[in-house]
Motif scaffolding. Structure first.
Motif, PDB file in Angstrom:
ATOM      1  N   THR A 172       0.804  -1.233   0.000  1.00  0.00           N
ATOM      2  CA  THR A 172       0.000   0.000   0.000  1.00  0.00           C
ATOM      3  C   THR A 172       0.834   1.279   0.000  1.00  0.00           C
ATOM      4  O   THR A 172       0.298   2.347  -0.287  1.00  0.00           O
ATOM      5  CB  THR A 172      -0.909   0.048   1.251  1.00  0.00           C
ATOM      6  OG1 THR A 172      -0.075  -0.061   2.413  1.00  0.00           O
ATOM      7  CG2 THR A 172      -1.895  -1.105   1.242  1.00  0.00           C
ATOM      8  N   THR A 228       2.722   4.315  -0.951  1.00  0.00           N
ATOM      9  CA  THR A 228       2.900   5.035  -2.215  1.00  0.00           C
ATOM     10  C   THR A 228       3.855   6.221  -2.071  1.00  0.00           C
ATOM     11  O   THR A 228       4.250   6.814  -3.061  1.00  0.00           O
ATOM     12  CB  THR A 228       1.554   5.557  -2.736  1.00  0.00           C
ATOM     13  OG1 THR A 228       0.956   6.359  -1.728  1.00  0.00           O
ATOM     14  CG2 THR A 228       0.631   4.398  -3.072  1.00  0.00           C
ATOM     15  N   SER A 229       4.200   6.585  -0.862  1.00  0.00           N
ATOM     16  CA  SER A 229       5.239   7.601  -0.663  1.00  0.00           C
ATOM     17  C   SER A 229       5.630   7.608   0.800  1.00  0.00           C
ATOM     18  O   SER A 229       4.928   7.052   1.647  1.00  0.00           O
ATOM     19  CB  SER A 229       4.753   8.986  -1.089  1.00  0.00           C
ATOM     20  OG  SER A 229       3.866   9.501  -0.133  1.00  0.00           O
ATOM     21  N   PRO A 264       5.567  12.662  -4.555  1.00  0.00           N
ATOM     22  CA  PRO A 264       5.156  11.288  -4.247  1.00  0.00           C
ATOM     23  C   PRO A 264       5.274  10.372  -5.471  1.00  0.00           C
ATOM     24  O   PRO A 264       5.586   9.190  -5.324  1.00  0.00           O
ATOM     25  CB  PRO A 264       3.695  11.448  -3.814  1.00  0.00           C
ATOM     26  CG  PRO A 264       3.581  12.857  -3.347  1.00  0.00           C
ATOM     27  CD  PRO A 264       4.547  13.644  -4.185  1.00  0.00           C
ATOM     28  N   GLU A 265       5.063  10.926  -6.662  1.00  0.00           N
ATOM     29  CA  GLU A 265       5.159  10.088  -7.876  1.00  0.00           C
ATOM     30  C   GLU A 265       6.569   9.554  -8.093  1.00  0.00           C
ATOM     31  O   GLU A 265       6.755   8.587  -8.808  1.00  0.00           O
ATOM     32  CB  GLU A 265       4.752  10.880  -9.126  1.00  0.00           C
ATOM     33  CG  GLU A 265       3.326  11.363  -9.157  1.00  0.00           C
ATOM     34  CD  GLU A 265       3.136  12.598  -8.284  1.00  0.00           C
ATOM     35  OE1 GLU A 265       2.130  12.672  -7.571  1.00  0.00           O
ATOM     36  OE2 GLU A 265       4.021  13.473  -8.291  1.00  0.00           O
ATOM     37  N   ARG A 286       8.532   2.719  -5.428  1.00  0.00           N
ATOM     38  CA  ARG A 286       7.725   1.693  -4.754  1.00  0.00           C
ATOM     39  C   ARG A 286       8.384   0.335  -4.787  1.00  0.00           C
ATOM     40  O   ARG A 286       8.358  -0.403  -3.807  1.00  0.00           O
ATOM     41  CB  ARG A 286       6.346   1.601  -5.413  1.00  0.00           C
ATOM     42  CG  ARG A 286       5.422   2.743  -5.042  1.00  0.00           C
ATOM     43  CD  ARG A 286       4.003   2.444  -5.459  1.00  0.00           C
ATOM     44  NE  ARG A 286       3.480   1.289  -4.731  1.00  0.00           N
ATOM     45  CZ  ARG A 286       2.209   0.916  -4.774  1.00  0.00           C
ATOM     46  NH1 ARG A 286       1.342   1.593  -5.495  1.00  0.00           N
ATOM     47  NH2 ARG A 286       1.796  -0.139  -4.100  1.00  0.00           N
ATOM     48  N   GLN A 311       9.222  -2.066  -1.813  1.00  0.00           N
ATOM     49  CA  GLN A 311       8.531  -3.358  -1.712  1.00  0.00           C
ATOM     50  C   GLN A 311       9.535  -4.486  -1.493  1.00  0.00           C
ATOM     51  O   GLN A 311       9.353  -5.333  -0.613  1.00  0.00           O
ATOM     52  CB  GLN A 311       7.732  -3.622  -2.988  1.00  0.00           C
ATOM     53  CG  GLN A 311       6.276  -3.211  -2.858  1.00  0.00           C
ATOM     54  CD  GLN A 311       5.541  -3.327  -4.175  1.00  0.00           C
ATOM     55  OE1 GLN A 311       6.138  -3.569  -5.217  1.00  0.00           O
ATOM     56  NE2 GLN A 311       4.241  -3.125  -4.126  1.00  0.00           N
TER      57      GLN A 311
END
Lengths: 500, 500
Positions: free
Chosen positions: A151, A153-154, B133-134, B138, B142
């Motif tokens: 989950t 995302t930042s 944030p983009e 991720r 992860q």
């Protein structure tokens, strides 16, 4: 001084001879101040292996370095960096030792520095205020990390007071101990130690008098001292702080009370429900703010302790400090402060100027774990294991020390046994002897305002087998060095702490 | 004052009438100090919906509360908490407002408090020093979280200076920019802001004079000020700090230099390689310690900046501060300090007294990510995206402001445009007008020692589309309020910053 560690190797394909690469490397490290005067070099064998060179190549380089006076060979105890008289020809140096002594923050005492240093080594740690690694709830963390992996995302800066989802979870958990509060009355901190630090620099008037239990949490004393306050110890009885024995503050000095009512560190004393009410009434009558340190709130054995002072605080006089370090994982570095909105706003503002908030990652993981329905089961299991370890530790003490070496009271929660050793035992000497044998405990005087004859033993971290091994070693040291009938130490030189 | 937030509801199954439950709830919140005097209540409609009650039930309760003087109804602007004259009958209160003003740490300026507050709301944030944030990687996270979920066996306190695996990874990464150091010369901190804070309280002699670039990182100024130092701004030219313009320190005051040589915040200026060498020589000759803030080191566009001062520092005079906040994730709250061993030891000792180390979880995740072979690819991609955003932002500015509203220099790295607005524009007024329209920028005077006619715009956080929307709103405000031919503001009241 600790030994220098190396992870460099010469370049065997280069045209520069290897011994010269080694001397250049040493020169640079010493000239730059990275290896300070007096630092100890590894043994030649170890150095040669690390560099991947012949012993003879190494010795050629070392002889050169000795010749220019950069290192000294000390027969029997290896080589040390011998100073910067050579390197000072190379460049002007800032005299860092002058700066190291200059700052306003006081250094840790040498005993505490030694404990901090040793706590990371492979010793029997009867000193540490940490839960055992075996009690770490791997599954709770696995679930939380897996969920976050999907989950996240930042990871930017959080809300100044901490992530809202975490403050909501904390408000829900605080309600269970009778503290009914809102997320906007909660500030997330990096452990409760940081909360004390923030309160000290944000709220304490100049020359304030801080009343604490005697003895009390050693790090609180350091933080308060570095904030230039007057510290005043208040005795305890078995109901908690004997507040009526507070000495009046100095003229023009504002009084502030700091208390650990639940499982006082180091004594384990729990303030009774009646005493809590009386102390609050006293503080209200005298307009004394109360700082309540509840780090051990959730670490009870068989009976839940009385409600926190904050739950009884209808007047908003109490600032409450909670922490996850004792009941879940100190490495998350998370605590929380509950107070009225103007106090939270002020602390948050200063906090944004000192470290800009706690780790978002830690906060998100803790919010997941507190929301997990299995969290309560984990807590119950954690307490059950700790209860058994406390009983086992006391059985061991009874076996080795019950007959004339020490006395103690059975704790009802927390991590510690507060133990009075027989007068013939010199505690500073025992501390040094034990450290040399890789057993670490905390001498009682670091918690107190005066010398005492106590030590603090932690039963939370080590296994029961290792706890027993530690006690065996201490017992041997005591019997060899402080035999029955030997000189008394305590009665002459120290006044006992007023408890027990 | 911010609006009160509620998440309580009356118990409809209880025997106590609902309106009485509401008055009791209000009384408690006000009496306890949680809702301070002057706090604004939500509108009646919103309150009724939140409590899940009829409007008439709510009004019965509110009338009672108004009658006893706990809240005040202000025609046209809702209800506010009207003070504690009633609650003071209930209990003695600590006068927190007296304490809030008492601590030694200075509050943030009101502009910065406003920015901190607004930064968490849904506004166009041309103010923030955060990556978008983009741009959050991720997949790297992860992988790291999944690996950690499988291997994590405890989360206790770490080594005092930080987890060794992380310090080893950092030593490896620092070598890439020419800093050859060892793990024992590195201290992990909670961002580089905490490093500045630690240095201030640990190393600064009383009344030290701190020389900084003018303008410079606003939070550094606050930290230095709260450490009771003298601050002295040094002008810059386009090669960096004009160190020869340093004014001599006051008598008996020790000089210390603080510099952001690479992408100075806020101006974006990069100190040239020659200037770096000259500045180091000057500092060595005068025995001035140099604090090098390298927060933006890795955030270059097309050309890698010159090596850090620390890489050229053969004399060990430089303390180097790095951070992961600008190039990976500010929410990890991790930075590192590189210095000689006695300095690292002193900082570590004070650090153990203030917050007992950074989040182990953050440290473990960062060590995993730095060891990941994909990290370098991520960094290259991050820089490429940022380069494009910087170009797009400048094209937008050229379109809206190129003709007589503003001038600026093209940055070669970092997150910011440092923009000189035309003299007719009153910047404090523009700031207020923009805030009211949910556009946030940083006025230049918070970075400087004197008023100036600059603003700092960040292009890193918002998308290019939202950046343009923000500039459109600012343009409209400028055209409406500060038309060409209107009164000049800058020329009368301010002296310009010496750069550009």
């Amino acid at each position: 001084m600790s030994e220098i560690q190396l992870n460099w190797q010469p370049d065997k394909t280069a045209s520069t001879p290897i011994y010269q690469q080694i001397t250049t490397y040493f020169q640079h490290a010493i000239a730059s101040g990275e290896w300070p005067m007096g630092a100890k070099l590894p043994a030649q064998r170890k150095l040669a292996a690390q560099f991947g060179v012949n012993r003879s190549t190494l010795i050629t380089a070392l002889d050169d370095l000795i010749a220019v006076g950069l290192i000294t060979s000390n027969p029997g105890s290896g080589m040390t960096v011998s100073g910067n008289h050579w390197s000072s020809l190379l460049a002007e140096h800032v005299n860092w030792s002058q700066y190291v002594k200059a700052g306003q923050f006081k250094p840790n005492t040498s005993a505490i520095q030694k404990i901090n240093q040793f706590e990371t080594d492979a010793v029997i740690r009867l000193s540490t205020g940490e839960p055992a690694p075996e009690q770490f709830p791997r599954e709770l963390f696995q679930k939380a990390l897996a969920k976050l992996g999907n989950t996240l995302t930042s990871l930017n800066y959080t809300e100044p007071a901490g992530i809202l989802a975490l403050r909501e979870q904390l408000a829900r958990h605080l309600a269970k101990v009778g503290i009914h509060t809102q997320p906007e009355n909660i500030l997330i901190t990096s452990g409760s130690l940081q909360a004390l630090q923030l309160v000290s620099v944000s709220l304490f008037p100049k020359d304030a008098t801080i009343y604490t239990e005697a003895p009390t949490y050693v790090k609180s004393l350091q933080v308060f001292q570095s904030a230039n306050t007057h510290l005043s110890g208040v005795p305890m009885d078995n109901q908690g702080m004997a507040y009526w024995q507070m000495t009046p503050p100095a003229k023009d000095s504002q009084a502030i009370m700091y208390t650990i009512p639940t499982f006082n560190n180091p004594t384990g004393i729990v303030m009774s429900a009646d005493r809590r009410q009386q102390l609050l009434t006293y503080a209200q009558e005298h307009q004394i703010p109360v700082l309540e340190d509840a780090a051990y709130q959730d670490v009870w054995f068989e009976q839940q302790p009385p409600q926190p002072l904050k739950a009884l605080d209808t007047a908003g006089n109490v600032i409450y400090f909670g922490s996850i370090s004792k009941s879940l994982a100190p490495g998350l570095r998370l605590g929380w402060t509950v107070a009225s909105k103007p106090v939270i706003d002020r602390l948050t503002d200063v906090r944004m100027q000192t470290d800009y908030g706690a780790s978002s990652l830690s906060q998100l993981v803790l919010a997941e774990i507190l929301a997990d329905p299995d969290y309560d089961n984990y807590q119950a299991h954690f307490r059950a294991v700790l209860t058994k370890k406390a009983a086992a530790a006391q059985a061991i003490l009874q076996k080795y020390w019950g007959n004339g070496i020490a006395t103690w009271q059975a704790p009802t929660g927390g991590f510690y046994l507060w133990i009075r050793l027989a007068d013939r035992i010199n505690i500073p000497k025992l501390f040094d002897l034990a450290t040399a044998q890789n057993v670490l405990f905390n001498p009682g005087n670091i918690y107190d305002f005066k010398p005492n004859q106590y030590i603090r033993l932690s039963f939370s971290y080590e296994s029961t087998a290792r706890f027993e091994r530690g006690i065996q070693i201490l017992t041997d040291l005591i019997q060899q060095n402080f035999p029955v009938g030997g000189a008394k130490h305590a009665s002459e030189r120290t006044t006992d702490s007023s408890v027990f």
